[in-house]
Design a protein around this motif. Structure first.
Motif, PDB file in Angstrom:
ATOM      1  N   TYR A 190     113.761  46.299  33.607  1.00 52.08           N
ATOM      2  CA  TYR A 190     113.760  45.709  34.728  1.00 52.08           C
ATOM      3  C   TYR A 190     115.547  44.476  35.131  1.00 52.08           C
ATOM      4  CZ  TYR A 190     113.495  40.993  37.575  1.00 52.08           C
ATOM      5  OH  TYR A 190     113.376  40.013  38.264  1.00 52.08           O
ATOM      6  N   MET A 196     116.647  42.668  37.827  1.00 49.07           N
ATOM      7  CA  MET A 196     116.970  42.082  38.527  1.00 49.07           C
ATOM      8  C   MET A 196     116.749  42.612  40.368  1.00 49.07           C
ATOM      9  SD  MET A 196     119.040  38.834  36.870  1.00 49.07           S
ATOM     10  CE  MET A 196     119.253  38.095  37.851  1.00 49.07           C
ATOM     11  N   PHE A 197     117.109  43.975  40.582  1.00 48.20           N
ATOM     12  CA  PHE A 197     117.398  44.005  42.051  1.00 48.20           C
ATOM     13  C   PHE A 197     115.871  44.421  42.876  1.00 48.20           C
ATOM     14  CE2 PHE A 197     120.956  44.137  39.710  1.00 48.20           C
ATOM     15  CZ  PHE A 197     122.031  43.148  40.803  1.00 48.20           C
ATOM     16  N   THR A 198     115.215  45.426  41.597  1.00 52.67           N
ATOM     17  CA  THR A 198     114.267  45.847  41.830  1.00 52.67           C
ATOM     18  C   THR A 198     112.954  45.541  40.971  1.00 52.67           C
ATOM     19  OG1 THR A 198     114.819  47.760  40.606  1.00 52.67           O
ATOM     20  CG2 THR A 198     114.768  48.366  42.814  1.00 52.67           C
ATOM     21  N   PHE A 229     122.369  43.156  33.771  1.00 56.03           N
ATOM     22  CA  PHE A 229     121.383  42.857  34.241  1.00 56.03           C
ATOM     23  C   PHE A 229     120.564  44.112  34.154  1.00 56.03           C
ATOM     24  CE2 PHE A 229     124.497  43.029  37.775  1.00 56.03           C
ATOM     25  CZ  PHE A 229     125.189  41.531  37.786  1.00 56.03           C
ATOM     26  N   SER A 249     119.883  37.499  45.315  1.00 57.48           N
ATOM     27  CA  SER A 249     119.104  38.471  44.876  1.00 57.48           C
ATOM     28  C   SER A 249     117.861  38.792  44.786  1.00 57.48           C
ATOM     29  CB  SER A 249     120.158  39.722  45.361  1.00 57.48           C
ATOM     30  OG  SER A 249     119.002  40.428  43.490  1.00 57.48           O
ATOM     31  N   THR A 250     117.509  38.009  43.701  1.00 55.52           N
ATOM     32  CA  THR A 250     115.692  38.013  42.969  1.00 55.52           C
ATOM     33  C   THR A 250     115.037  37.148  44.280  1.00 55.52           C
ATOM     34  OG1 THR A 250     116.507  36.405  41.784  1.00 55.52           O
ATOM     35  CG2 THR A 250     116.462  38.325  40.962  1.00 55.52           C
TER      36      THR A 250
END
Lengths: 299, 435
Positions: free
Chosen positions: A42, A44-46, A260, B92-93
């Motif tokens: 994970y 955070m963007f997908t 991230f 963005s989350t």
């Protein structure tokens, strides 16, 4: 009448409701999420992708920094927690005496721990121990030696100065010790005096055993705090120099919020949770051997 | 009795309500995210990194934009660079990225956003004429592109240059070479004399990886720091790497550059050894020059980097880019804002050259007469660097950001003498090999 019964039965729940809500929303649910994320990729963007044990295997088999940060954190906790407790106990014993203005001293000694976790103190610490900081100036004034060294930036002294900072923040265990000391009945000491015991004997034979439940409590709390250390590492040294102050929590933060790798960071957190859990259980188990409960003896 | 109990329950209830309210209060400032507001106006958000001065100028320019485009409302926010990408990531989350944001195409921090498809290709807006690129050089457009698509418009251009304190040079009886030093070695004799005058150091430590020191040194040797293809992620030879760090260690040993921890603790121009008079030369991005001159409170000069005049190693590049979020609901308005910030003369007069010299040639030309002495020096050095510059390195391969970090870690260990440059190179080369 009916109303009265209702409050008697459920009033307590209303009182604990704020805490309970806070616990469920801010601790329990995030923890369950954390557990789930630790088994995923994970960023955070997908959206998270389930990855099984991949994160854990990578941490244990390939991650050098996992070992480094774990070592740093253990050294830090093993040295700073006992020293902090000893400092707290000694100061508490001193402050127990009835003297004029003792309240002022108690407040003064407590202040560092109110502000201790804050960023401002960390910034101050960094400046005190930097190359042209107050500590070096003091050393030069006292000994005439110009210590041309930055205590927080030199690989050999960085962790030491952070440990010193943690010991300096002994206020809250001290206050708890103080309350415990005041609870010990003076009749024990009077009886001992009559039997001819000196004050050192009194301390080891009366104070310490009767204070052991408090020591136990402080030990558990400080141990957990020690393993959760973060602010000092981020603000004073940012993990450097050469990862010598890379606290575990700081490494988690770096993985999560700088690189991230949220899934990976979650797995790291879960591992730390287990470690702290085991250590706490161990301390609890060992307490049978050394903690004395005045009311009702052993648990 | 009953009353007391009721009071207690009420109190508990209030507490609980307060707690809940506390939870929900987080981000009232971000309410504009829905896009259009009620009065038929379009709302877009614009975020950048930087300090207060930059914020004041940018907000003034945005104000002018809103006056000229009464149907668009722009909400702005800014963060220090350290936490900028973190804030963007968190936004963005929740699908809440600012419509327009400052970026740097090709940087490792932005890569995640790029991979997530969060950055809008700007090509259609250029074709539609919403963003005018006619007076922006091809080199700079290429720099803002990934593959065949343009993702960022250059927002101010700059170059790295050597900043010099003429006062100390005079005291040391030295002359400032007009076209910069011919090489790093050619500087060394001067450094020794400077050190006698300052009584401390001679130069700022400009070898730092974060300051592109290694990248420039590689270009001087005709190599690149990172490879764009092949079986290794790095593009430099062992000799180049070892020479570079051996020289740096030598300078540190002689006390020409400050100890590593002093440099790392430096915080901005005011805090630099150059401004404090403890050194007399350093390498800075040209757009930082006004800060140094202001902090020093005296005239400073800029010359080309060592070796720049006898090579094509210098790069003139965008200081930052402007990008549009692919999640934006008002991309046309966002494109208009970008075009305005780049191509409007009044806007650029407000923005001055705080982010760098304007990228658009016609704006730069039009503004030159109005530059003050400090800005003139900045624009002169950029013009001069353009003469000696060549295109930026080709984009590095995926995975390079890990190697970047590794180089920084080894740099620290080299400077603390924990490893030798040779050992460091071997370790980096091994980690950088593809398969």
């Amino acid at each position: 009448m009916k109303k009265k019964r209702f409050f008697e039965l459920y009033g307590g729940y209303i009182f604990v409701a704020p805490w309970l809500l806070g616990f469920i929303l801010l601790t329990l649910i995030p923890f369950i999420c954390l557990l789930y994320f630790s088994f995923t990729d994970y960023n955070m963007f997908t959206s998270p992708v389930f990855a099984g044990l991949k994160n854990y295997i990578e941490i244990v088999t390939q991650d050098e920094k996992f070992i480094i940060s774990l070592t740093v954190t253990f050294i830090y906790a093993l040295i700073s927690v006992p020293l902090k407790l000893i400092a707290a106990l000694l100061v508490a014993v001193l402050l127990k005496q009835k003297r004029r203005g003792i309240g002022i001293y108690r407040t003064l000694f407590y202040i560092p721990s109110i502000i201790g976790g804050s960023v401002a103190v960390s910034v101050m610490w960094r400046n005190l121990f930097s190359r042209d900081g107050a500590v070096n100036a003091l050393i030069e004034a006292l000994t005439g030696i110009n210590a041309d060294i930055s205590w927080v930036a030199d690989p050999n002294t960085a962790l030491g100065s952070l440990i010193l900072m943690s010991i300096w923040q002994f206020g809250s265990p001290m206050l708890i010790f103080l309350a415990g000391l005041k609870n010990i009945s003076t009749s024990y000491y009077e009886a001992a005096k009559v039997d001819g015991a000196n004050s050192i004997q009194c301390f080891f034979k009366i104070t310490l055993p009767l204070l052991s439940p408090i020591i136990f409590f402080n030990l558990v709390m400080q141990m957990i705090n020690g393993f959760m250390t973060f602010t000092q590492g981020l603000v004073v040294t940012n993990g450097g120099p050469m990862n010598r102050t890379l606290f575990y929590q700081l490494y988690v933060y770096q993985q999560g919020f700088e690189d991230f790798n949220m899934g990976y960071a979650s797995a790291l957190s879960c591992i730390m949770f287990v470690i702290v859990l085991i250590l706490t259980l161990f301390v609890f188990k060992s307490s049978d051997a050394w903690v004395y409960y005045e009311s009702g003896g052993k648990k | 009795m009953k009353k007391k109990r009721l009071m207690a329950c009420l109190l508990a209830g209030t507490l609980a309500a307060g707690l809940l309210a506390g939870c929900g209060n987080g981000n009232t400032q971000n309410e504009g995210s829905e896009g259009s507001s009620s009065e038929g106006k379009t709302t877009i958000r614009f975020a950048w990194w930087g300090g207060q001065e930059r914020a004041d100028m940018t907000n003034e320019a945005v104000q002018l934009f809103m006056e000229k485009n009464p149907d668009i409302v722009v909400e702005t926010s800014f963060y220090p660079y350290d936490s900028y990408y973190e804030n963007l990531a968190i936004a963005s989350t929740s699908d809440n990225l600012p419509d327009v944001f400052q970026s740097y195409i090709g940087s490792s921090e932005l890569q995640q956003f790029q991979d997530g498809g969060l950055i809008e290709p700007l090509d259609t807006y250029v074709e539609d004429g919403l963003i005018d690129t006619s007076s922006i050089s091809e080199n700079l457009i290429a720099e803002g592109s990934v593959g065949d698509n343009l993702y960022g418009m250059p927002f101010g251009i700059n170059t790295r240059a050597m900043v010099v304190n003429p006062e100390i040079y005079e005291q040391a009886g030295l002359e400032i070479p007009e076209n910069g030093y011919e090489s790093f070695e050619a500087m060394e004799a001067d450094l020794a004399k400077i050190q006698e005058v300052t009584g401390k150091y001679a130069s700022m430590d400009f070898f730092r990886h974060a300051g592109d020191g290694l990248k420039y040194y590689c270009r001087l040797q005709g190599e690149t720091e990172f490879a764009s293809e092949g079986d290794s992620l790095i593009g430099f030879s062992k000799e180049t790497f070892v020479d570079f760090y051996t020289m740096r260690l030598k300078w540190a040993e002689n006390g020409w550059i400050p100890p590593y921890d002093v440099t790392m603790a430096e915080n901005g121009a005011e805090d630099s050894t150059l401004v404090k008079g403890e050194s007399a030369v350093g390498v800075i991005p040209s757009n930082q020059f006004p800060n140094y001159e202001k902090a020093a409170g005296k005239d400073l000069q800029m010359i080309l980097l060592p070796g720049a005049s006898v090579s094509k190693a210098t790069i003139v590049q965008a200081g930052a880019h402007l990008s549009i979020a692919s999640t934006s609901k008002n991309k046309e308005a966002a494109a208009k804002l970008i075009d305005f910030l780049l191509n409007d003369e009044e806007a650029n007069e407000i923005l001055q050259t705080e982010r760098g010299i304007p990228a658009a040639d016609d704006i730069r030309e039009a503004m030159t007469p109005s530059f003050d002495a400090t800005t003139k020096k900045v624009s002169d050095i950029v013009d001069k660097a353009l003469e000696y510059s060549s295109a930026n390195d080709l984009p590095a391969m995926a995975g390079t950001s890990d190697i970047q970090k590794l180089i920084e870690e080894y740099e620290e260990r080299i400077m603390y003498k924990d490893v030798t440059p040779e050992e460091a190179y071997d370790a980096i080369a091994e980690a950088a090999s593809v398969n």
